[in-house]
Design an enzyme around this catalytic site. Structure first.
Site, short mmCIF file in Angstrom:
data_model
loop_
_atom_site.label_atom_id
_atom_site.label_comp_id
_atom_site.label_asym_id
_atom_site.label_seq_id
_atom_site.Cartn_x
_atom_site.Cartn_y
_atom_site.Cartn_z
N GLU A 193 0.85 -1.19 0.00
CA GLU A 193 0.00 0.00 0.00
C GLU A 193 0.89 1.25 0.00
O GLU A 193 1.77 1.37 0.85
CB GLU A 193 -0.91 -0.02 1.24
CG GLU A 193 -1.88 -1.20 1.21
CD GLU A 193 -2.39 -1.60 2.59
OE1 GLU A 193 -2.17 -0.86 3.56
OE2 GLU A 193 -3.00 -2.68 2.69
N LEU A 220 -6.09 -1.45 -0.68
CA LEU A 220 -5.88 -1.55 0.77
C LEU A 220 -6.48 -2.88 1.24
O LEU A 220 -7.64 -2.95 1.64
CB LEU A 220 -6.55 -0.37 1.47
CG LEU A 220 -6.14 -0.07 2.90
CD1 LEU A 220 -6.51 1.35 3.26
CD2 LEU A 220 -6.78 -1.04 3.88
N ALA A 221 -5.70 -3.94 1.12
CA ALA A 221 -6.23 -5.28 1.35
C ALA A 221 -5.07 -6.20 1.71
O ALA A 221 -4.40 -6.72 0.82
CB ALA A 221 -6.97 -5.77 0.11
N GLU A 222 -4.83 -6.38 2.99
CA GLU A 222 -3.65 -7.17 3.40
C GLU A 222 -3.79 -8.64 3.05
O GLU A 222 -2.83 -9.29 2.65
CB GLU A 222 -3.37 -6.99 4.90
CG GLU A 222 -2.82 -5.62 5.27
CD GLU A 222 -3.88 -4.53 5.33
OE1 GLU A 222 -5.09 -4.86 5.31
OE2 GLU A 222 -3.50 -3.34 5.38
N GLN A 237 2.22 -2.17 5.64
CA GLN A 237 2.61 -0.79 5.97
C GLN A 237 3.11 -0.70 7.42
O GLN A 237 4.09 -0.01 7.69
CB GLN A 237 1.42 0.13 5.75
CG GLN A 237 1.82 1.57 5.64
CD GLN A 237 0.77 2.38 4.90
OE1 GLN A 237 -0.27 2.70 5.46
NE2 GLN A 237 1.02 2.67 3.65
N PHE A 238 2.44 -1.42 8.28
CA PHE A 238 2.91 -1.62 9.65
C PHE A 238 2.72 -3.10 9.94
O PHE A 238 1.75 -3.70 9.48
CB PHE A 238 2.10 -0.79 10.66
CG PHE A 238 2.40 0.68 10.60
CD1 PHE A 238 3.25 1.27 11.53
CD2 PHE A 238 1.82 1.48 9.62
CE1 PHE A 238 3.53 2.64 11.47
CE2 PHE A 238 2.10 2.84 9.56
CZ PHE A 238 2.95 3.43 10.48
N ASP A 284 1.60 -4.53 12.33
CA ASP A 284 0.31 -4.77 12.99
C ASP A 284 -0.75 -5.27 12.00
O ASP A 284 -1.62 -6.05 12.36
CB ASP A 284 -0.18 -3.48 13.64
CG ASP A 284 0.90 -2.81 14.48
OD1 ASP A 284 0.72 -2.73 15.70
OD2 ASP A 284 1.94 -2.40 13.92
N PHE A 285 -0.67 -4.78 10.75
CA PHE A 285 -1.71 -5.10 9.78
C PHE A 285 -1.61 -6.51 9.22
O PHE A 285 -2.49 -6.96 8.49
CB PHE A 285 -1.71 -4.07 8.65
CG PHE A 285 -2.02 -2.68 9.15
CD1 PHE A 285 -3.20 -2.44 9.82
CD2 PHE A 285 -1.14 -1.64 8.98
CE1 PHE A 285 -3.50 -1.18 10.32
CE2 PHE A 285 -1.42 -0.37 9.47
CZ PHE A 285 -2.60 -0.13 10.15
N ILE A 286 -0.57 -7.21 9.60
CA ILE A 286 -0.48 -8.61 9.17
C ILE A 286 -1.62 -9.43 9.76
O ILE A 286 -1.97 -10.49 9.25
CB ILE A 286 0.90 -9.23 9.52
CG1 ILE A 286 1.11 -10.58 8.82
CG2 ILE A 286 1.07 -9.41 11.01
CD1 ILE A 286 1.10 -10.54 7.33
N HIS A 327 0.21 0.44 15.88
CA HIS A 327 1.37 0.76 15.03
C HIS A 327 2.68 0.49 15.75
O HIS A 327 3.70 1.09 15.42
CB HIS A 327 1.32 2.24 14.58
CG HIS A 327 0.19 2.57 13.66
ND1 HIS A 327 -1.09 2.71 14.08
CD2 HIS A 327 0.17 2.77 12.31
CE1 HIS A 327 -1.87 3.00 13.05
NE2 HIS A 327 -1.13 3.03 11.96
#
Lengths: 356, 321
Positions: free
Chosen positions: B29, B58-60, B82-83, B85-87, B127
């Site tokens: 992203e 925007l779609a992990e 991106q961070f 955390d989003f995994i 984050h």
């Protein structure tokens, strides 16, 4: 772009595609008969305690996988769902290995690492599914993305069910494929139930309508007509290869058995099952072929003999060695790419590969 | 040898791989036109184009899932979360699809997932996380966590060239704080531990940003000889190097920036309890972030992430044991 589907026609000589030779039509029947026969045999083996876990079949849905897989070229790539055994058969997986797979044997496609139809023969261009549905929609989109980036005229196809349309990965895959205009075919196998949950509790709007919202074509097909499935998939593949993007094919069918062997599906009204029994996809293709002068009983006898031989061989095959259980978690060395599958349709005259 | 920041080293590795191997592509992203939230891929799109430095939706789950698909047909995708955390939004694809693929069907999934991780700058609960231990519990995924600029480059080359899914834990707080000499060109750093400082009285085992906290904390503890072992890789875990250090030093402190329970350090402590018991002269001591979300406000955040003082105190107590 969604189209209304007419009531499925009664069995008859309603040729649904002009693109097939008589041999093609016979092959479609053969694939469906093999699927039905192998699953029936596996169910017997399950009851005899030879198939561990539970057993999932696709009785009544044979046309969905047979018709769609028949339209795929050797270099195309497939992620196959658990009620789509005919796709594996068409790609070239042998009946013996399928039964060995069900029984957790060493020569099953996953060598006992995974059960039932959780497999894909990588040598035949197939990636095995996981239970989290529809995860493979994204994997198929990713394969299509690579084809597009490399400018290769190939496509990816995957099947998923009505329940899958409720999950986020359905949206992510549909959106991604639409935004990037990927050469991918999504086959929504709408068999009316996700385990015990009817479609009325799954969605408010028929999911085929959503295709337009993602910017691509959505078509509804009689999922109990193998030739109609073939024709819709062939057209979708053509669009994909031409750079016209994805297609959502909604195949309307019915899950005629429980979710798995343990499920008596008391939650399904009897009349619904009886109504769909009249639209049996195997009988439909048989009637078609009889009208064309084919000796259907001979095809059936051939298939039965093939299954008997396969069962005998599979039963005699070894179980996996427990000493190997921790092997292969990681790949060591160069990754081996997916191989090409077998294309049965006469339209792909070239590049046939021996059955594995 | 040029001196690069940790971030520049990561960028250099990515650039080198894009130049060396046409199968490599970046997905994430805001990584293309914008150059990434941390500017790791700044300017890449001009050299390599939008296909190979792909701005994704925007779609992990979509990023990991499509990367898996591309990988099994011959690409070498490098995904940026991106961070880190989003995994969590891509967890299923990574754990169930990528991690189990080779074991189940002999199909390799050569993807690298870059995970900008860690706290220390008021990133707050979403984050600042260190999610590496989630994936230590998931068979089939390798995990590396460099602490230096040189290792950031070398381990990223190793990750991209590995035929398996690799989580590359890049610590955000090191991006511009840490610099060092980095060899030019492509070199693969082995996924093994590194002795960051040799010693004999006590060993502190850490990885990522905590290596720097530990080095500072143990620079001078009343003249004690303190070894610092930088794990560099969590999967595979370098058990030999860990037990070697224990044998030499007999006292061990294990430091995690991650939450305490079942952190990577817990596995290290368990390993030592099982295989290094006879070499110990004291209990294995753990320092980690308590089991709370990472708070936003500086005094609160500083109160949970292991500090130089906390590590120093733990070492001092153990030395006196």
């Amino acid at each position: 772009m969604a189209t209304d589907m007419a009531e499925p026609a009664a069995a008859g000589t309603d040729i649904a595609t002009e693109q097939m030779t008589l041999d093609d039509r016979i092959w479609l029947l053969r694939a469906m008969l093999l699927m039905r026969g192998l699953e029936e045999r596996a169910m017997t083996l399950y009851r005899q305690g030879k198939v561990p876990g539970s057993f999932y079949d696709g009785y009544g849905q044979e046309a969905v996988s047979a018709g769609a897989a028949f339209a795929m070229a050797p270099e195309d790539r497939l992620c196959i769902l658990h009620r789509d055994l005919a796709a594996h058969i068409i790609r070239g997986v042998s009946p013996e290995r399928i039964l060995a797979q069900y029984m957790g044997r060493a020569n099953g496609i996953t060598a006992g690492r995974d059960g039932n139809v959780h497999f894909g023969d990588r040598h035949l261009g197939c990636v095995g599914m996981v239970s989290m549905l529809p995860d493979m929609m994204l994997v198929a989109a990713g394969m299509a993305m690579a084809f597009k980036l490399r400018g290769e005229p190939r496509c990816a196809l995957t099947w998923f069910g009505d329940g899958s349309t409720s999950r986020g990965d359905f949206h992510e895959a549909m959106n991604w494929a639409g935004v990037q205009k990927l050469p991918v075919v999504f086959v929504l196998e709408n068999n009316q139930y996700a385990y015990s949950t009817p479609v009325a509790k799954q969605y408010a709007v028929d999911p085929v309508e959503r295709a337009a919202a993602y910017g691509f074509a959505g078509v509804t097909v009689d999922g109990n007509d193998a030739e109609a499935m073939f024709e819709a998939t062939r057209a979708a593949r053509e669009r994909a290869i031409a750079g016209d993007g994805p297609t959502l094919i909604e195949a309307i069918t019915m899950r005629m058995h429980g979710h798995a062997a343990h499920d008596d599906m008391k939650y399904v009204p009897k009349e619904q099952v009886e109504e769909w029994r009249k639209r049996d996809p195997v009988e439909r293709q048989e009637t078609r072929l009889r009208e064309l002068g084919v000796d259907v009983d001979a095809v059936r006898a051939d298939v039965r003999a093939e299954i008997d031989a396969a069962a005998e061989a599979a039963l005699a095959s070894p179980m996996p060695d427990p000493a190997t259980v921790t092997n292969g978690v990681f790949c060591e060395g160069e990754p081996e790419a997916l191989g090409d599958g077998v294309a049965r349709w006469s339209g792909f005259a070239a590049a046939e590969k021996a059955v594995s | 040898m040029p001196t690069l920041t940790y971030l520049q080293a990561i960028s250099a590795a990515l650039r080198d791989e894009l130049r060396a191997d046409e199968r490599v592509l970046m997905m994430g992203e805001d990584i293309g036109v914008f150059g990434g939230a941390f500017k790791v891929t700044d300017g890449f799109i001009d050299e390599f184009g939008p296909d190979r430095v792909m701005d994704t939706p925007l779609a992990e789950s979509g990023i990991i899932g499509t990367a898996i698909g591309a990988a099994v047909v011959g690409m070498r995708p490098v995904c940026e979360m991106q961070f880190s955390d989003f995994i969590s939004c891509g967890f299923d694809q990574l754990v169930n699809v990528a991690g189990k693929m080779h074991y189940r069907q002999g199909l390799a999934v050569p993807i690298t997932v870059r995970l900008p991780s860690g706290g220390g700058f008021s990133g707050g609960p979403f984050h600042s996380q260190n999610p590496e231990a989630w994936f230590m519990q998931s068979p089939g995924i390798k995990i590396v966590a460099p602490s230096t600029a040189e290792d950031a480059k070398g381990l990223l080359h190793s990750a991209i060239r590995d035929p398996n899914p690799v989580c590359f834990m890049e610590h955000k707080h090191l991006y511009r704080r840490i610099k060092g000499e980095v060899p030019e060109g492509i070199f693969e750093t082995p996924m093994k531990a590194r002795v960051a400082r040799a010693g004999s009285d006590l060993v502190v085992i850490a990885y990522g940003a905590m290596v720097h906290t530990v080095l500072e904390a143990t620079e001078d503890i009343d003249g004690a000889s303190v070894e610092v072992l930088d794990l560099r890789s969590l999967v595979p875990l370098d058990t030999e190097a860990i037990l070697d250090s224990v044998r030499r030093c007999s006292k061990v402190v294990v430091v995690d920036e991650a939450n305490f329970t079942c952190a990577a350090g817990a596995q290290v402590a368990a390993l030592i309890a099982e295989k290094g018991f006879e070499d110990l002269d004291g209990p294995v001591v753990r320092v980690a972030t308590p089991d709370v979300p990472i708070p936003f406000s500086p005094p609160l955040e500083q109160a949970v992430i292991p500090s130089v003082e906390r590590v120093k105190e733990a070492c001092r107590d153990l030395l006196e044991y």
